[in-house]
Design an enzyme around this catalytic site. Structure first.
Site, PDB file in Angstrom:
ATOM      1  N   PRO A 149      30.907  28.555  44.647  1.00 29.85           N
ATOM      2  CA  PRO A 149      32.162  28.518  45.408  1.00 29.85           C
ATOM      3  C   PRO A 149      33.074  27.093  45.353  1.00 29.85           C
ATOM      4  O   PRO A 149      34.046  27.181  45.502  1.00 29.85           O
ATOM      5  CB  PRO A 149      31.857  28.847  47.032  1.00 29.85           C
ATOM      6  CG  PRO A 149      30.212  28.745  46.966  1.00 29.85           C
ATOM      7  CD  PRO A 149      29.814  28.513  45.568  1.00 29.85           C
ATOM      8  N   GLU A 167      20.870  26.546  48.782  1.00 27.64           N
ATOM      9  CA  GLU A 167      22.035  25.853  49.169  1.00 27.64           C
ATOM     10  C   GLU A 167      22.834  25.150  47.966  1.00 27.64           C
ATOM     11  O   GLU A 167      23.942  24.802  47.727  1.00 27.64           O
ATOM     12  CB  GLU A 167      21.543  24.626  49.735  1.00 27.64           C
ATOM     13  CG  GLU A 167      21.079  24.931  51.398  1.00 27.64           C
ATOM     14  CD  GLU A 167      22.123  25.843  52.186  1.00 27.64           C
ATOM     15  OE1 GLU A 167      23.307  25.158  52.243  1.00 27.64           O
ATOM     16  OE2 GLU A 167      21.713  26.622  52.646  1.00 27.64           O
ATOM     17  N   ARG A 174      35.423  43.424  28.620  1.00 23.98           N
ATOM     18  CA  ARG A 174      36.476  44.377  28.263  1.00 23.98           C
ATOM     19  C   ARG A 174      37.773  43.786  27.578  1.00 23.98           C
ATOM     20  O   ARG A 174      38.314  44.349  27.059  1.00 23.98           O
ATOM     21  CB  ARG A 174      37.073  45.154  29.761  1.00 23.98           C
ATOM     22  CG  ARG A 174      37.512  43.915  30.709  1.00 23.98           C
ATOM     23  CD  ARG A 174      37.748  44.533  31.925  1.00 23.98           C
ATOM     24  NE  ARG A 174      38.685  45.817  31.927  1.00 23.98           N
ATOM     25  CZ  ARG A 174      39.941  45.458  31.670  1.00 23.98           C
ATOM     26  NH1 ARG A 174      40.344  44.214  31.674  1.00 23.98           N
ATOM     27  NH2 ARG A 174      40.877  46.504  31.665  1.00 23.98           N
ATOM     28  N   ASP A 205      46.886  45.846  31.661  1.00 30.60           N
ATOM     29  CA  ASP A 205      46.316  45.269  32.671  1.00 30.60           C
ATOM     30  C   ASP A 205      47.247  44.579  33.776  1.00 30.60           C
ATOM     31  O   ASP A 205      48.247  43.642  33.154  1.00 30.60           O
ATOM     32  CB  ASP A 205      45.145  44.288  32.457  1.00 30.60           C
ATOM     33  CG  ASP A 205      44.067  45.045  32.091  1.00 30.60           C
ATOM     34  OD1 ASP A 205      44.136  46.274  32.037  1.00 30.60           O
ATOM     35  OD2 ASP A 205      43.198  44.388  31.306  1.00 30.60           O
TER      36      ASP A 205
END
Ligand code: ADE
Length: 250
Positions: free
Chosen positions: A88, A115, A153, A168
């Site tokens: 993150p 963690e 893809r 897309d």
């Protein structure tokens, strides 16, 4: 293209090649993926992969030794590799990053648990840190699967003509237009007339306008980053005027 995924949960990540577009690409040999369990690189009898954090605090940290051995083994097998740590704290994932990755032959995706991983692994072996969004998953596995799917893809020959990635959302930096199929009417809702007109020029124009309008309404920042053509500006202006008029009417 080859993905090496370093994960404590290989069976979870392996499911990404079990079906769909990625499954087909893997069967056709257009990509392949191997999972490496850092536990297999642990040298103690308990095959420990984590330890308590220096400085105290809750949770455990993935030990550097097994991770370094796992990454270096993959580098030796595949030569030039790009190593990406899923976290993150990483750079927020965007379509352009997947487009760049699709040009790389060998990628190592490193999945953290607990963690996180010892910072020195990042310093020594990681090229980039990527995040799939501002939320915290229980590990990097799902994030790695997102990267594998989104990249595969885009590889040459993976998508057939009818599934082409050219149309897309995001391929042009904006959102996609709405789609309709049969029947023409369902629960009072009709397919927009222009789509039944057979006039391909008008249909293209309507789709472009819808795509621009949706982007303005839902993700205005995406448009601020773009230099719109005069025609696009006009389409968007008309779209927004139309919205305002229908708001006044209702
Ligand atoms: N690991 C845990 N949460 C994550 C996120 N949001 N992106 C990438 N890897 C993660």
């Amino acid at each position: 293209m080859h993905f090496s995924v370093i994960t404590l949960f290989p069976e979870m990540v392996e499911s990404v090649v079990n079906g769909g577009v990625v499954g087909r690409a893997s069967k056709r040999g257009l990509m392949n993926m191997t999972c490496i369990n850092p536990r297999d690189y642990a040298e103690d009898v308990h095959r420990t992969v984590d330890d308590r954090p220096y400085g105290g605090g809750p949770g455990m940290v993935m030990r550097p030794d097994c991770l370094l051995r796992a990454i270096r083994d993959e580098r030796n097998k595949f030569g030039d590799c790009k190593v990406i740590y899923m976290t993150p704290q990483g750079r927020p994932l965007q379509q352009s990053m997947l487009e760049g990755l699709a040009k790389v032959d060998n990628v190592i995706l490193l999945c953290g648990r607990y963690e996180g991983i010892d910072e020195r692994v990042i310093t020594l072996e990681v090229d980039e840190e990527w995040s799939v969004g501002d939320y915290v998953l229980s590990g990097g596995e799902l994030a790695a699967m997102i990267v594998i799917d989104g990249t595969t893809r885009l590889l040459p020959e993976v998508l057939g003509h009818t599934e082409s990635a050219v149309q897309d959302s995001f391929s042009d930096g904006i959102l996609d237009h709405p789609h309709y199929t049969r029947p023409e009417k369902i629960e009072d809702l009709e397919v927009p007339e222009v789509l039944l007109s057979g006039n391909h020029k008008l249909i293209e124009q309507w789709r472009r306008q819808q795509a621009l309008g949706r982007t303005q309404l839902r993700r205005p920042a995406l448009l601020q980053e773009k230099e719109l053509s005069g025609q696009d500006k006009q389409l968007l202006d008309d779209f927004m005027k139309e919205i305002k008029t229908s708001e006044v009417k209702s």
